[in-house]
Motif scaffolding. Structure first.
Motif, PDB file in Angstrom:
ATOM      1  N   LYS A  97     -49.569 -15.664 -12.790  1.00  0.00           N
ATOM      2  CA  LYS A  97     -48.740 -17.187 -12.831  1.00  0.00           C
ATOM      3  C   LYS A  97     -47.931 -17.619 -11.396  1.00  0.00           C
ATOM      4  O   LYS A  97     -47.760 -16.499 -10.792  1.00  0.00           O
ATOM      5  N   TRP A  98     -47.908 -18.301 -11.679  1.00  0.00           N
ATOM      6  CA  TRP A  98     -46.937 -18.892 -10.067  1.00  0.00           C
ATOM      7  C   TRP A  98     -45.981 -20.484 -10.147  1.00  0.00           C
ATOM      8  O   TRP A  98     -46.118 -20.802 -11.148  1.00  0.00           O
ATOM      9  N   PHE A  99     -45.352 -19.931  -9.660  1.00  0.00           N
ATOM     10  CA  PHE A  99     -44.221 -20.530  -9.149  1.00  0.00           C
ATOM     11  C   PHE A  99     -43.633 -21.582  -8.301  1.00  0.00           C
ATOM     12  O   PHE A  99     -44.806 -20.884  -7.057  1.00  0.00           O
ATOM     13  N   GLY A 100     -43.893 -22.991  -8.350  1.00  0.00           N
ATOM     14  CA  GLY A 100     -43.561 -24.040  -7.157  1.00  0.00           C
ATOM     15  C   GLY A 100     -42.215 -24.364  -7.052  1.00  0.00           C
ATOM     16  O   GLY A 100     -42.058 -24.393  -8.008  1.00  0.00           O
ATOM     17  N   ILE A 101     -41.992 -24.520  -5.345  1.00  0.00           N
ATOM     18  CA  ILE A 101     -40.599 -25.180  -5.071  1.00  0.00           C
ATOM     19  C   ILE A 101     -40.335 -26.416  -4.293  1.00  0.00           C
ATOM     20  O   ILE A 101     -41.459 -25.571  -3.366  1.00  0.00           O
ATOM     21  N   GLU A 102     -39.600 -27.004  -3.952  1.00  0.00           N
ATOM     22  CA  GLU A 102     -40.337 -27.831  -2.777  1.00  0.00           C
ATOM     23  C   GLU A 102     -38.589 -27.038  -1.986  1.00  0.00           C
ATOM     24  O   GLU A 102     -37.679 -27.333  -2.426  1.00  0.00           O
ATOM     25  N   LEU A 103     -38.742 -26.860  -0.677  1.00  0.00           N
ATOM     26  CA  LEU A 103     -37.973 -26.347   0.162  1.00  0.00           C
ATOM     27  C   LEU A 103     -37.789 -27.553   0.988  1.00  0.00           C
ATOM     28  O   LEU A 103     -38.965 -28.102   1.936  1.00  0.00           O
ATOM     29  N   THR A 104     -36.277 -27.326   1.366  1.00  0.00           N
ATOM     30  CA  THR A 104     -36.210 -28.963   2.368  1.00  0.00           C
ATOM     31  C   THR A 104     -35.366 -28.400   3.526  1.00  0.00           C
ATOM     32  O   THR A 104     -34.998 -27.157   3.431  1.00  0.00           O
ATOM     33  N   ASP A 105     -34.448 -29.180   4.576  1.00  0.00           N
ATOM     34  CA  ASP A 105     -33.995 -28.611   4.885  1.00  0.00           C
ATOM     35  C   ASP A 105     -32.783 -29.489   5.063  1.00  0.00           C
ATOM     36  O   ASP A 105     -31.464 -29.140   5.405  1.00  0.00           O
ATOM     37  N   SER A 106     -32.827 -30.248   3.828  1.00  0.00           N
ATOM     38  CA  SER A 106     -31.539 -30.652   3.630  1.00  0.00           C
ATOM     39  C   SER A 106     -31.301 -29.804   2.090  1.00  0.00           C
ATOM     40  O   SER A 106     -29.766 -29.911   2.032  1.00  0.00           O
ATOM     41  N   ASN A 107     -31.962 -29.905   1.165  1.00  0.00           N
ATOM     42  CA  ASN A 107     -31.604 -28.119   0.264  1.00  0.00           C
ATOM     43  C   ASN A 107     -31.296 -27.434   0.253  1.00  0.00           C
ATOM     44  O   ASN A 107     -30.467 -26.872  -0.434  1.00  0.00           O
ATOM     45  N   ASN A 108     -31.530 -26.538   1.913  1.00  0.00           N
ATOM     46  CA  ASN A 108     -31.217 -25.108   2.359  1.00  0.00           C
ATOM     47  C   ASN A 108     -31.710 -24.437   1.158  1.00  0.00           C
ATOM     48  O   ASN A 108     -31.025 -23.540   1.497  1.00  0.00           O
ATOM     49  N   LEU A 109     -32.356 -24.747   0.728  1.00  0.00           N
ATOM     50  CA  LEU A 109     -32.921 -23.364  -0.568  1.00  0.00           C
ATOM     51  C   LEU A 109     -33.721 -22.222  -0.282  1.00  0.00           C
ATOM     52  O   LEU A 109     -34.782 -22.526   1.085  1.00  0.00           O
ATOM     53  N   GLN A 110     -34.016 -21.055  -0.452  1.00  0.00           N
ATOM     54  CA  GLN A 110     -35.116 -20.152  -0.067  1.00  0.00           C
ATOM     55  C   GLN A 110     -35.448 -19.286  -1.327  1.00  0.00           C
ATOM     56  O   GLN A 110     -34.435 -19.491  -2.201  1.00  0.00           O
TER      57      GLN A 110
END
Length: 181
Positions: A97-110
């Motif tokens: 299974k896979w998981f995707g997430i948008e990582l950006t310089d504004s949401n600062n998520l890791q």
């Protein structure tokens, strides 16, 4: 720091606590002790890597095998990427299974990607600077890769096919069924 579970076992979204004022903002990007307390995972990283890529670049799906397997803590320092983790641990209930997430310089998520996973990302902005913290050293003889467009995985990379730019190495990846994990 907040830790959110993903649908994949042992794969976590790390959200920093951001302190903002009229000067800008401050946040603690990583704290090994807090990370281990919140996830139960080893947070000792030994190598940091940075890549800069243009729109449409797709890097992945990469993995390190055996004693050189790597857990990664990844983030986007500039721009926007669609980040993907694939569970390749055959004994896991989320294998394949896979998981995707948008990582950006504004949401600062890791995203914390544990050992035994493949990882990749596609660049959604004009350019992106991407950071990888790794818990083991890179070893060329232990690397593997799964084809980005594998029919069994059916990953949506958030790009039109004609916009995707691959390295020669990524064009030669194995299929999910053929890769020896």
């Amino acid at each position: 720091m907040k830790v959110k579970e993903t649908p994949l076992n042992d794969c976590y979204i790390i959200e920093p606590t951001i302190f903002k004022d009229d000067r800008g903002y401050f946040f603690e990007k990583f704290n090994e002790k807090k990370f281990e307390e919140l996830t139960g995972m080893n947070g000792h990283f030994v190598q940091d890597n940075i890549s800069k890529s243009s729109y449409g670049v797709l890097r992945g799906l990469h993995l390190q095998k055996g004693e050189y397997a790597q857990a990664k803590l990844v983030s986007c320092l500039e721009g926007r990427v669609w980040d993907v983790a694939v569970d390749l641990r055959k004994d896991s209930s989320t294998f394949g299974k896979w998981f995707g997430i948008e990582l950006t310089d504004s949401n600062n998520l890791q995203l914390y990607v544990p050992r035994g996973f493949a990882h990749g990302f596609s660049v959604l902005s004009e350019t992106a600077i991407f950071s990888y913290k790794c818990d083991n050293y890179y070893n060329r003889d232990s690397e593997g890769s799964v084809y980005w467009n594998d029919a069994d995985l059916k990953i949506d990379w958030k790009l039109a096919i004609e916009d995707i730019i691959l390295s020669e190495k990524d064009k030669l990846s194995s299929t999910f069924k053929d890769e020896n994990f």
